[in-house]
Design an enzyme around this catalytic site. Sequence first.
Site, mmCIF file in Angstrom:
data_model
loop_
_atom_site.group_PDB
_atom_site.id
_atom_site.type_symbol
_atom_site.label_atom_id
_atom_site.label_comp_id
_atom_site.label_asym_id
_atom_site.label_seq_id
_atom_site.Cartn_x
_atom_site.Cartn_y
_atom_site.Cartn_z
ATOM 1 N N HIS A 606 -1.461 2.553 -3.943
ATOM 2 C CA HIS A 606 -2.914 2.504 -3.946
ATOM 3 C C HIS A 606 -3.466 3.791 -3.355
ATOM 4 O O HIS A 606 -2.723 4.633 -2.845
ATOM 5 C CB HIS A 606 -3.409 1.305 -3.131
ATOM 6 N N ASP A 608 -6.688 5.004 -0.673
ATOM 7 C CA ASP A 608 -7.475 4.337 0.361
ATOM 8 C C ASP A 608 -8.976 4.313 0.105
ATOM 9 O O ASP A 608 -9.650 3.398 0.563
ATOM 10 C CB ASP A 608 -7.205 4.988 1.726
ATOM 11 N N HIS A 678 -0.209 6.187 -2.389
ATOM 12 C CA HIS A 678 0.931 5.887 -1.528
ATOM 13 C C HIS A 678 1.195 4.390 -1.517
ATOM 14 O O HIS A 678 0.346 3.585 -1.903
ATOM 15 C CB HIS A 678 0.684 6.382 -0.102
ATOM 16 N N ARG A 688 8.563 -4.514 11.037
ATOM 17 C CA ARG A 688 8.035 -3.143 11.053
ATOM 18 C C ARG A 688 6.623 -3.164 11.624
ATOM 19 O O ARG A 688 5.731 -3.828 11.103
ATOM 20 C CB ARG A 688 8.000 -2.576 9.632
#
Length: 755
Positions: A606, A608, A678, A688
């Site tokens: 996508h 941002d 990204h 994570r």
Amino acid sequence: MTREEVIPPKSLPPCLQTSTVLTLPLLASSMARPSDLFAVYVAFPVVFLLAFLPGTFADLDAPSSLLQPYDFLYYKGVRAYFWGEWAKAAEILERSIATKEALVEQRRLCHEECVSAGRHARQHLDSEEGSLWDLWALDWIQKKAECLRFCMGRSVSPVGQLPVSTDIDYEFSSRNPYNFLQVIYFQMEKLQKAAAAAQTYFVANPNHLEMRNNIEKYRRMEGVTDEAFQDRETESEKHWVLYDAALQHEALSEWAQAAEAWRACVNQTLRHIEECRVQCVVASQRLPEDRGVDSMDGVFEKAAALSLSLLSCQQWCVTQVATRPGRISSQDDFLPTQLEHMHLAQFKAGDIRGAVQTLRSLLLFYPSDKDSADNLQLYVETLGGNKESQPPQEISRYVRRSLQEKKLLYFSMENLNFTFIDPDLWTPEDVVPESLRETWKADKEKMNEKMKEDEQQEEVDDSGFYAGGVVPQVGVTITMDDQLLNGTNRVVLDGVMTDRECDSMLKLAAAVASAGDGYRGRRSPHTPHETLEGLTLLRAWKLAQDGVVNETDAKLLHELAERARILLHSYFRSPSGLFVAFTHLVCRSAIAGDQEGRLDLSHPVHVDNCLLEPDTKQCWKEPPAFIHRDLSAILYLNDNFVGGELFFTNRDAKTVTATVKPTCGRLVGFSSGPINPHGVTAVTKGRRCALALWFTKEKLYRDMEREEVETAWAADGQAVTTTDEKEEPKNTRNQAPAKTASRGRGRVTAGKDEL
């Protein structure tokens, strides 16, 4: 009510560039006090001034069962609007919208009713010769015309059947009636309807700055729910809803659902094309004098010109259907692109029979495509696909009819001086006459060169950031720059946090992070194979106030965002101020026992601050994207997990250009625009955690929750590091907030879209 002359926004279409803008008072969240007023803008062309002249239009208020001309209704509604007759304006403008919709539907119904008209005459066409053939053809045309005229006359007034002006066509295609209605309904205190009208207008005008601000103000008003912001024109956009849903299923590797969504999208696209073609047939048509018809031409020449104009209109329907609301250009190869997606989804879902049928459909458009032919052979010979499977009749009929129409239109270009622009890339060369092929090939080559130029333009970043500045913190090193990351305005900095600070943040997340935070409680917003938990600064501060967490940890969460801001502001050499837009501590955890054979991503590719369309390589800067974000960053807290790597791609969302492995204290920063698509690879084991950060150059969009926390700490006499208030953006682009009851600025709460 006050009026002022202003320069029209640059996003307005050319016909409105000489517009006057009417500034109307619109109340903020509290409707009680005059001091709570703010402005809502609506643009109108000078032609609407005619609406003020008495007697300009016929009186259309007389009761009638026949549909009246919707353009006259529109003018009357606008006239009532400018006289401040809100209820009358709302009623007439709504009638104009409803009348236009009813007219389109009546044309469709009459077309269906008259399909069989003249059938008896048509039966003679195959057997008759000479002048009798001509007479039977004329008989068929007359019967068809008589049926359509009678059918339309039952429901539509004679003047209502006349074609409208190009100005009115533009007003309705750009949804300007909703521009007026959003102000009218506010004046009538019907805020839900006002919000719906504003949203409907904004969908087709995503660059309209004033309407965007109006929508944000409506969202903050008491009594306006999220459900109010609906597109009232969604009936004409069903294929785009299905298109986006299919892409979403693909991103989540839900191949069976994706295949069904693509099938529905193809069917809906064909349906919209057919409805458009019907309008070309039934709607009133002017004689196309600009298409090579001369006043000296005979009957056959004029008849040919009118018929060819009809075919050209019908050919152009695919362009109309392939153009999203608010877009200038259409998506090339719209149907073949859908078929390519459907074939891939069917294959991955194990539906080989369906994949064979879809490939045969695709080969109708591109019969010499080697990849499709090879795949078809593989399916038939190796995977047991049915070699007798044929494409759906709807697709076959669409291609056959389109090719025949193209042959007639190209013949007319060669011999009748007719003008035709072919909307399709898949048109085969043998359809084009030899005398036109060189020109046709040259035009196609120009189109290919333009597409290559567009691809090269991907490398241009107009964000105003320039990588390569100094890093003003001792111990912080540049690990990867633009060259190593194969992109523009990208950087990886190490040593931004200590191990102890990482441990503190990990413990804070483990203690109080909420499942689904940032996604309305959805524990697995991007993939069913992981859970997501998050914590905002405001919530961390409230928990510290309640004694649930250590206030030192809450302050560290605040300070880390400021630390990253200072580093990135310096490195990217931003000439304007840089403000924290949002801070989110977020953890992704792999669901044990649910990772075998996993092919999806932790977060799909996508951009941002805009909506990425990989097929067209376009990125549309409009909601629901967070269009105010200018710089993005991720500050990693740990590396004891498997997967979860950040990766960058080209705009095709497929070509990976760089990968970054998380580790404690590593900060990745990059401009938020289309230069930096990204995603995040799947987390297949462990947890994570990272601090997701976004920054903006517009002070209006700074994180107000962050300032609320800073104000509370300052009131308690506690020192906190804050952004220098003297750092003002140099170009506010007329986005200064209007006054509200509670503050001297508009309150903006950031949304979450984790990295």
